[in-house]
Scaffold this motif. Sequence first.
Motif, mmCIF file in Angstrom:
data_model
loop_
_atom_site.group_PDB
_atom_site.id
_atom_site.type_symbol
_atom_site.label_atom_id
_atom_site.label_comp_id
_atom_site.label_asym_id
_atom_site.label_seq_id
_atom_site.Cartn_x
_atom_site.Cartn_y
_atom_site.Cartn_z
ATOM 1 N N ILE A 1 28.953 31.243 26.206
ATOM 2 C CA ILE A 1 29.306 32.654 26.040
ATOM 3 C C ILE A 1 28.077 33.389 25.502
ATOM 4 O O ILE A 1 27.477 32.975 24.498
ATOM 5 N N LEU A 2 27.697 34.453 26.206
ATOM 6 C CA LEU A 2 26.629 35.329 25.714
ATOM 7 C C LEU A 2 27.191 36.738 25.744
ATOM 8 O O LEU A 2 27.036 37.475 26.723
ATOM 9 N N GLY A 3 27.929 37.084 24.701
ATOM 10 C CA GLY A 3 28.575 38.389 24.639
ATOM 11 C C GLY A 3 28.500 38.884 23.202
ATOM 12 O O GLY A 3 27.450 38.729 22.553
ATOM 13 N N THR A 4 29.599 39.438 22.707
ATOM 14 C CA THR A 4 29.635 39.899 21.313
ATOM 15 C C THR A 4 29.148 38.787 20.390
ATOM 16 O O THR A 4 28.370 39.001 19.472
ATOM 17 N N GLY A 5 29.643 37.582 20.630
ATOM 18 C CA GLY A 5 29.150 36.395 19.923
ATOM 19 C C GLY A 5 28.470 35.493 20.938
ATOM 20 O O GLY A 5 28.448 35.785 22.137
ATOM 21 N N THR A 6 27.914 34.381 20.451
ATOM 22 C CA THR A 6 27.368 33.408 21.402
ATOM 23 C C THR A 6 27.689 31.988 20.953
ATOM 24 O O THR A 6 27.732 31.694 19.753
ATOM 25 N N ASN A 7 27.943 31.136 21.939
ATOM 26 C CA ASN A 7 28.332 29.768 21.642
ATOM 27 C C ASN A 7 28.330 28.970 22.940
ATOM 28 O O ASN A 7 28.178 29.546 24.031
ATOM 29 N N ALA A 8 28.490 27.644 22.825
ATOM 30 C CA ALA A 8 28.527 26.797 24.020
ATOM 31 C C ALA A 8 29.327 25.539 23.771
ATOM 32 O O ALA A 8 29.571 25.155 22.615
ATOM 33 N N CYS A 9 29.735 24.904 24.864
ATOM 34 C CA CYS A 9 30.404 23.608 24.788
ATOM 35 C C CYS A 9 29.973 22.788 25.990
ATOM 36 O O CYS A 9 29.392 23.330 26.941
ATOM 37 N N TYR A 10 30.219 21.495 25.951
ATOM 38 C CA TYR A 10 29.813 20.615 27.053
ATOM 39 C C TYR A 10 30.730 19.406 27.067
ATOM 40 O O TYR A 10 31.504 19.186 26.121
ATOM 41 N N LEU A 11 30.621 18.629 28.148
ATOM 42 C CA LEU A 11 31.448 17.424 28.267
ATOM 43 C C LEU A 11 30.718 16.254 27.625
ATOM 44 O O LEU A 11 29.607 15.916 28.030
ATOM 45 N N GLU A 12 31.348 15.649 26.644
ATOM 46 C CA GLU A 12 30.729 14.550 25.907
ATOM 47 C C GLU A 12 31.533 13.275 26.127
ATOM 48 O O GLU A 12 32.762 13.334 26.281
ATOM 49 N N ARG A 13 30.831 12.135 26.157
ATOM 50 C CA ARG A 13 31.560 10.869 26.224
ATOM 51 C C ARG A 13 32.261 10.661 24.892
ATOM 52 O O ARG A 13 31.618 10.782 23.835
ATOM 53 N N SER A 14 33.544 10.338 24.921
ATOM 54 C CA SER A 14 34.286 10.182 23.665
ATOM 55 C C SER A 14 33.612 9.151 22.759
ATOM 56 O O SER A 14 33.616 9.292 21.533
ATOM 57 N N GLU B 1 35.989 11.287 28.581
ATOM 58 C CA GLU B 1 35.164 12.396 28.086
ATOM 59 C C GLU B 1 36.035 13.438 27.399
ATOM 60 O O GLU B 1 37.228 13.544 27.696
ATOM 61 N N MET B 2 35.391 14.221 26.563
ATOM 62 C CA MET B 2 36.110 15.331 25.922
ATOM 63 C C MET B 2 35.131 16.493 25.762
ATOM 64 O O MET B 2 33.934 16.282 25.536
ATOM 65 N N ILE B 3 35.654 17.697 25.870
ATOM 66 C CA ILE B 3 34.779 18.859 25.673
ATOM 67 C C ILE B 3 34.514 19.033 24.172
ATOM 68 O O ILE B 3 35.443 18.947 23.362
ATOM 69 N N VAL B 4 33.248 19.232 23.843
ATOM 70 C CA VAL B 4 32.867 19.460 22.449
ATOM 71 C C VAL B 4 32.301 20.876 22.313
ATOM 72 O O VAL B 4 31.438 21.288 23.082
ATOM 73 N N ASN B 5 32.837 21.610 21.360
ATOM 74 C CA ASN B 5 32.376 22.972 21.064
ATOM 75 C C ASN B 5 31.259 22.895 20.024
ATOM 76 O O ASN B 5 31.482 22.468 18.904
ATOM 77 N N LEU C 1 25.231 22.485 13.405
ATOM 78 C CA LEU C 1 26.074 22.486 14.610
ATOM 79 C C LEU C 1 27.353 21.696 14.307
ATOM 80 O O LEU C 1 27.298 20.484 14.051
ATOM 81 N N ALA C 2 28.490 22.381 14.335
ATOM 82 C CA ALA C 2 29.737 21.737 13.899
ATOM 83 C C ALA C 2 30.239 20.679 14.881
ATOM 84 O O ALA C 2 30.920 19.745 14.486
ATOM 85 N N MET C 3 29.921 20.796 16.183
ATOM 86 C CA MET C 3 30.306 19.799 17.195
ATOM 87 C C MET C 3 31.802 19.474 17.123
ATOM 88 O O MET C 3 32.215 18.376 16.764
ATOM 89 N N LEU C 4 32.617 20.465 17.478
ATOM 90 C CA LEU C 4 34.055 20.335 17.285
ATOM 91 C C LEU C 4 34.774 19.785 18.526
ATOM 92 O O LEU C 4 34.716 20.404 19.599
ATOM 93 N N PRO C 5 35.457 18.643 18.387
ATOM 94 C CA PRO C 5 36.211 18.101 19.530
ATOM 95 C C PRO C 5 37.345 19.050 19.917
ATOM 96 O O PRO C 5 37.986 19.645 19.042
ATOM 97 N N SER C 6 37.588 19.183 21.231
ATOM 98 C CA SER C 6 38.588 20.160 21.691
ATOM 99 C C SER C 6 39.905 19.515 22.141
ATOM 100 O O SER C 6 40.863 20.201 22.437
ATOM 101 N N PHE C 7 39.893 18.191 22.261
ATOM 102 C CA PHE C 7 41.074 17.442 22.734
ATOM 103 C C PHE C 7 41.474 17.811 24.159
ATOM 104 O O PHE C 7 42.622 17.708 24.536
ATOM 105 N N VAL C 8 40.499 18.235 24.943
ATOM 106 C CA VAL C 8 40.751 18.426 26.373
ATOM 107 C C VAL C 8 39.488 17.994 27.120
ATOM 108 O O VAL C 8 38.374 18.155 26.606
#
Length: 443
Positions: free
Chosen positions: A216-229, A243-247, A49-56
């Motif tokens: 997202i449950l479509g052609t691909g699938t993935n998720a993100c959530y609000l994480e404490r920085s 907080e920041m959204i993490v993909n 799981l790459a856990m990518l910060p989104s900066f938003v």
Amino acid sequence: MKIDIPTERNHFLSRLNRDFTVSSSDARNIVSHFHRDMERGLRGKRSSLAMLPSFVGRPRGNEKGKFIALDLGGTNCRVLEVDLDGRRTASITAASRFAIPREVMRGDGTWLFDFLAGCLLSFFQELPVDKRREQVLAFTFSFPLAQRSIASGTLIRWTKRFKTSGVEGSDVAVLLSEAMERRGIGFIRLAALTNDTVGTLLAGCYADPACDMGVILGTGTNACYLERSARIHRAGLASRPGEMIVNLEWGNFNRLKTNRYDDALDAASLNPGWQRLEKMVSALHLGEITRLVIREMMEQGLLFREAGQSVFSEPYGLTAEDLSLLALDRKAFFTRACLADAAETDRDAVFEIGRLVTDRSARIAGAAIAAVLTWMDPDLKAGHTVAVDGSLFEKYPGYQARIMDALGSLRGEGAAEIKLVLTRDGSGIGSAIAGAVAAAAKR
Ligand code: GLC
């Protein structure tokens, strides 16, 4: 020796049942492996799981104005004008959809970005905007991005059906801006770059502040959530407040019980070894898994001995839309497949295979959602709203109910309510919200 077809077929189907079942203990394993890989990913260690910060982070709900969003998804590209009313309502005021030609998905990077700039150009030819005023553009790029700010991000690797050369390792915001320059659309300023899950969460959260996860449950699938920085031990983020959204890039989660159809599909794919969860769950692959099972039964003489079989000979010839039709209207499915005259038992077997494959997809998705929610809130004491978009979730009959079943069996006593909310067009709307947040931060 003559084989006893009904008995052999029953054996085959019971084995298949075992191969595709996600038991409660499998689901609990998925949750604990998710937690382990989320933890490692947040620390920047090797993890599926790459856990990518989104900066938003969470929008305030008072963002206001008209924004343009360019949304590159799995099969289409859309350009939208989104109006945010500043009181939690977002609406699409203009939209154009463009199918992405296969040559563009597999060709040279410059073609892809010229194609995207061309989509913007043709959208602006129709839309009466004041081209003397700078327009804020938000770009939804539905692939894994390593971001260092909200307006820049490097493509880590292509997923789904994309294999465009010369883009992996490059900043896609720069590539798009250069293409816009080449097309002479200098009045557009790229303000935000977001993953589609991040857009979906932002759209969900703009409407309802209790929303803290996007899926997202479509052609691909993935998720993100609000994480404490403070929990994101990367790129100096841990010292930031808030907080920041993490993909998660959960499509790449690889601690699942796979079977030989999954392994065959993976080996023949564009990216063997990667996106193992996505290959078991997303709409792009469900038809193909079903087809591989049907082919094997046919090769063993257990299915369609008399009827025509060509419909199952082409890789990826069976799609998730076909499976939806099979679940909704069997007669229409078999007529379309030129199998209306096939034996009833053969048709029952195909129906059963489709059901097993999609059932597994929903159960894995349910366990993955439970994993993320319990990461945020171990005893699920607070209510959670999950914004979900994608064709599988929206259109496959019974899919949402199966996810809720899977979630229900993982929730402990006294857990608060979990709501899954279909957030149509969330990826584009949410990216416009990211554009608004970024534009406000610049002022
Ligand atoms: C793929 C991409 C991911 C995207 C998902 C849904 O898994 O890697 O970034 O969110 O598809 O479109």
